[in-house]
Write a protein that holds these residues in place. Structure first.
Motif, PDB file in Angstrom:
ATOM      1  N   GLN A 184      -4.748   0.989  -8.378  1.00 38.96           N
ATOM      2  CA  GLN A 184      -3.903   0.001  -7.709  1.00 38.96           C
ATOM      3  C   GLN A 184      -3.793   0.289  -6.215  1.00 38.96           C
ATOM      4  N   ALA A 185      -3.728   1.561  -5.853  1.00 40.04           N
ATOM      5  CA  ALA A 185      -3.705   1.918  -4.430  1.00 40.04           C
ATOM      6  C   ALA A 185      -5.004   1.491  -3.755  1.00 40.04           C
ATOM      7  N   ASN A 186      -6.123   1.688  -4.423  1.00 43.14           N
ATOM      8  CA  ASN A 186      -7.405   1.252  -3.852  1.00 43.14           C
ATOM      9  C   ASN A 186      -7.463  -0.261  -3.692  1.00 43.14           C
ATOM     10  N   SER A 187      -6.893  -1.003  -4.635  1.00 38.47           N
ATOM     11  CA  SER A 187      -6.847  -2.467  -4.500  1.00 38.47           C
ATOM     12  C   SER A 187      -6.017  -2.858  -3.281  1.00 38.47           C
ATOM     13  N   ALA A 188      -4.911  -2.149  -3.058  1.00 41.87           N
ATOM     14  CA  ALA A 188      -4.077  -2.425  -1.885  1.00 41.87           C
ATOM     15  C   ALA A 188      -4.840  -2.112  -0.595  1.00 41.87           C
ATOM     16  N   LYS A 189      -5.645  -1.065  -0.606  1.00 46.60           N
ATOM     17  CA  LYS A 189      -6.461  -0.719   0.558  1.00 46.60           C
ATOM     18  C   LYS A 189      -7.492  -1.822   0.829  1.00 46.60           C
ATOM     19  N   GLU A 190      -8.084  -2.363  -0.224  1.00 48.93           N
ATOM     20  CA  GLU A 190      -9.054  -3.450  -0.059  1.00 48.93           C
ATOM     21  C   GLU A 190      -8.398  -4.672   0.582  1.00 48.93           C
ATOM     22  N   GLU A 191      -7.161  -4.950   0.195  1.00 48.51           N
ATOM     23  CA  GLU A 191      -6.454  -6.092   0.782  1.00 48.51           C
ATOM     24  C   GLU A 191      -6.175  -5.862   2.268  1.00 48.51           C
ATOM     25  N   ILE A 192      -5.821  -4.634   2.638  1.00 46.73           N
ATOM     26  CA  ILE A 192      -5.618  -4.305   4.052  1.00 46.73           C
ATOM     27  C   ILE A 192      -6.907  -4.555   4.835  1.00 46.73           C
ATOM     28  N   SER A 193      -8.031  -4.069   4.322  1.00 43.94           N
ATOM     29  CA  SER A 193      -9.311  -4.248   4.993  1.00 43.94           C
ATOM     30  C   SER A 193      -9.657  -5.725   5.129  1.00 43.94           C
ATOM     31  N   ARG A 194      -9.424  -6.488   4.064  1.00 47.09           N
ATOM     32  CA  ARG A 194      -9.731  -7.921   4.097  1.00 47.09           C
ATOM     33  C   ARG A 194      -8.909  -8.633   5.164  1.00 47.09           C
ATOM     34  N   LEU A 195      -7.628  -8.329   5.231  1.00 46.38           N
ATOM     35  CA  LEU A 195      -6.764  -8.996   6.202  1.00 46.38           C
ATOM     36  C   LEU A 195      -7.099  -8.594   7.636  1.00 46.38           C
ATOM     37  N   ILE A 196      -7.427  -7.319   7.859  1.00 44.92           N
ATOM     38  CA  ILE A 196      -7.814  -6.890   9.199  1.00 44.92           C
ATOM     39  C   ILE A 196      -9.051  -7.649   9.662  1.00 44.92           C
ATOM     40  N   ASN A 197     -10.023  -7.813   8.780  1.00 41.75           N
ATOM     41  CA  ASN A 197     -11.231  -8.556   9.148  1.00 41.75           C
ATOM     42  C   ASN A 197     -10.906 -10.012   9.462  1.00 41.75           C
ATOM     43  N   ARG A 198      -9.992 -10.607   8.723  1.00 39.52           N
ATOM     44  CA  ARG A 198      -9.596 -11.993   9.012  1.00 39.52           C
ATOM     45  C   ARG A 198      -8.872 -12.084  10.349  1.00 39.52           C
ATOM     46  N   ILE A 199      -8.052 -11.080  10.652  1.00 43.33           N
ATOM     47  CA  ILE A 199      -7.333 -11.071  11.934  1.00 43.33           C
ATOM     48  C   ILE A 199      -8.319 -10.925  13.090  1.00 43.33           C
ATOM     49  N   LEU A 210       0.833  -1.204   0.000  1.00 44.61           N
ATOM     50  CA  LEU A 210       0.000   0.000   0.000  1.00 44.61           C
ATOM     51  C   LEU A 210       0.865   1.251   0.000  1.00 44.61           C
ATOM     52  N   LEU A 211       1.883   1.291   0.854  1.00 47.69           N
ATOM     53  CA  LEU A 211       2.754   2.470   0.906  1.00 47.69           C
ATOM     54  C   LEU A 211       3.453   2.700  -0.434  1.00 47.69           C
ATOM     55  N   PRO A 242     -11.650   8.359  -3.858  1.00 45.03           N
ATOM     56  CA  PRO A 242     -12.810   8.404  -4.759  1.00 45.03           C
ATOM     57  C   PRO A 242     -12.380   8.627  -6.203  1.00 45.03           C
ATOM     58  N   VAL A 243     -13.016   7.886  -7.100  1.00 43.57           N
ATOM     59  CA  VAL A 243     -12.651   7.906  -8.515  1.00 43.57           C
ATOM     60  C   VAL A 243     -13.906   8.033  -9.365  1.00 43.57           C
ATOM     61  N   ALA A 244     -13.887   8.931 -10.341  1.00 41.78           N
ATOM     62  CA  ALA A 244     -14.964   9.009 -11.336  1.00 41.78           C
ATOM     63  C   ALA A 244     -14.615   8.047 -12.468  1.00 41.78           C
ATOM     64  N   PRO A 245     -15.530   7.142 -12.830  1.00 44.54           N
ATOM     65  CA  PRO A 245     -15.198   6.121 -13.832  1.00 44.54           C
ATOM     66  C   PRO A 245     -15.192   6.623 -15.267  1.00 44.54           C
ATOM     67  N   ALA A 246     -15.636   7.841 -15.518  1.00 43.37           N
ATOM     68  CA  ALA A 246     -15.702   8.378 -16.881  1.00 43.37           C
ATOM     69  C   ALA A 246     -15.579   9.892 -16.830  1.00 43.37           C
ATOM     70  N   ALA A 247     -15.463  10.502 -18.001  1.00 40.41           N
ATOM     71  CA  ALA A 247     -15.305  11.960 -18.085  1.00 40.41           C
ATOM     72  C   ALA A 247     -16.504  12.667 -17.461  1.00 40.41           C
ATOM     73  N   VAL A 248     -16.215  13.717 -16.696  1.00 38.96           N
ATOM     74  CA  VAL A 248     -17.240  14.449 -15.947  1.00 38.96           C
ATOM     75  C   VAL A 248     -17.386  15.854 -16.519  1.00 38.96           C
ATOM     76  N   ALA A 249     -18.634  16.270 -16.741  1.00 37.26           N
ATOM     77  CA  ALA A 249     -18.886  17.621 -17.246  1.00 37.26           C
ATOM     78  C   ALA A 249     -18.866  18.641 -16.120  1.00 37.26           C
ATOM     79  N   ARG A 250     -19.485  18.301 -14.987  1.00 38.22           N
ATOM     80  CA  ARG A 250     -19.479  19.230 -13.853  1.00 38.22           C
ATOM     81  C   ARG A 250     -19.633  18.464 -12.542  1.00 38.22           C
ATOM     82  N   VAL A 251     -19.157  19.097 -11.477  1.00 40.58           N
ATOM     83  CA  VAL A 251     -19.217  18.541 -10.120  1.00 40.58           C
ATOM     84  C   VAL A 251     -19.855  19.579  -9.219  1.00 40.58           C
ATOM     85  N   ARG A 252     -20.853  19.152  -8.442  1.00 45.30           N
ATOM     86  CA  ARG A 252     -21.490  20.038  -7.475  1.00 45.30           C
ATOM     87  C   ARG A 252     -21.247  19.471  -6.076  1.00 45.30           C
TER      88      ARG A 252
END
Length: 290
Positions: free
Chosen positions: A90-105, A22-23, A149-159
């Motif tokens: 890829q960073a988000n995938s690493a975060k998911e792995e951290i969460s998964r392992l903490i729950n297993r622990i 993750l780091l 947070p990630v937008a999966p496609a091109a964004v016209a505007r954000v409110r």
């Protein structure tokens, strides 16, 4: 601390490796951003965007007196090309792995998480600074695994707008509510009063435990073209910088929200709200349904 099961030690070793990954992934995000000329907007901060993003990515510490359920916000918009977006994913995938392992622990041993909190800070690049600045370097696991947070496609505007009236509601049985009261000081008069109130209602009644949520920033995204599911608008919480695909070389149109959340509820009370106005068991935040 009692000896941990061997399975827990194996999971802790996996967690240390996952934390190192993750780091590394977060460092990649920071470096790619610093080396490129990416458009960015930072909410209520005037510091260099690269330094701000690095601080946001690597902030995994408890501040003195901080509620463990709360996390610090780093609100902003960052335009990302394919290279930067891939590093973020890829960073988000690493975060998911951290969460998964903490729950297993947690499942393997109740003491395992405490051991993890003791081990992981030693692997953090800012541990010496954290130790000098605030005593013990206590890792904040929620800030460790929360997604960018990630937008999966091109964004016209954000409110952007503050959402200050959120709450989580968990249904409880009378027996479960009683167990929560029994975990308190049962010699205290106010606890005994609440136990008597609970004994006076039907045992089959359903109750609700309410947790008020801290104010958060909500982003409404309006996409240039409909997503695969046909939607052209999406709402998401943005406690960390929102990465959006660069469209026409710039950030999407965006607004600047107020510096602070509103002091009072801004949304109208829902007509179908079914909980009583006053808590039935104040010590454990339990309400009756109307």
């Amino acid at each position: 601390m009692p000896e941990l099961p061997s399975a827990t030690y194996r999971l802790l070793a996996e967690l240390e490796s996952a934390f190192d990954t993750l780091l590394e992934q977060l460092e990649q995000v920071a470096l790619i951003f610093e080396q490129g000329n990416y458009p960015a907007w930072i909410f209520e901060h005037e510091e260099d965007a690269g330094k701000w993003l690095r601080r946001a990515l690597f902030d995994m510490w408890h501040e003195e007196g901080q509620d463990g359920r709360e996390t610090r916000n780093y609100i902003g918009l960052i335009g990302a090309d394919e290279r930067l977006m891939d590093a973020v994913l890829q960073a988000n995938s690493a975060k998911e792995e951290i969460s998964r392992l903490i729950n297993r622990i947690k499942t393997s041993s109740p003491q395992g998480v405490s051991e993890a909190k003791a081990r992981l800070p030693k692997r953090h690049p800012d541990v010496n600074e954290a130790l000098r600045g605030g005593g013990l370097a206590r890792l904040h696991l929620k800030q460790c695994w929360r997604h960018l947070p990630v937008a999966p496609a091109a964004v016209a505007r954000v409110r952007l707008a503050w959402y200050a009236s959120g709450r989580s509601i968990k249904r409880l049985t009378v027996a479960e509510a009683e167990q929560k009261l029994l975990q308190l000081d049962t010699d205290a008069a106010h606890v005994r009063i609440q136990l008597r109130k609970l004994a006076d209602i039907p045992s089959q009644e359903t109750l609700a435990q309410v947790q008020r949520q801290a104010p958060l920033m909500r982003a409404n995204l309006f996409y240039v073209e409909p997503l695969a599911d046909g939607h052209i608008r999406q709402a998401m919480n943005v406690a960390l910088p929102l990465f959006v695909p660069i469209h026409r070389g710039r950030l999407p149109d965006y607004n600047t929200p107020p510096a602070h959340p509103p002091l009072q509820r801004t949304r109208a009370r829902r007509r179908d709200e079914k909980l009583e106005d006053e808590p039935f068991l104040p010590s454990v935040r339990v309400y009756r349904y109307r």
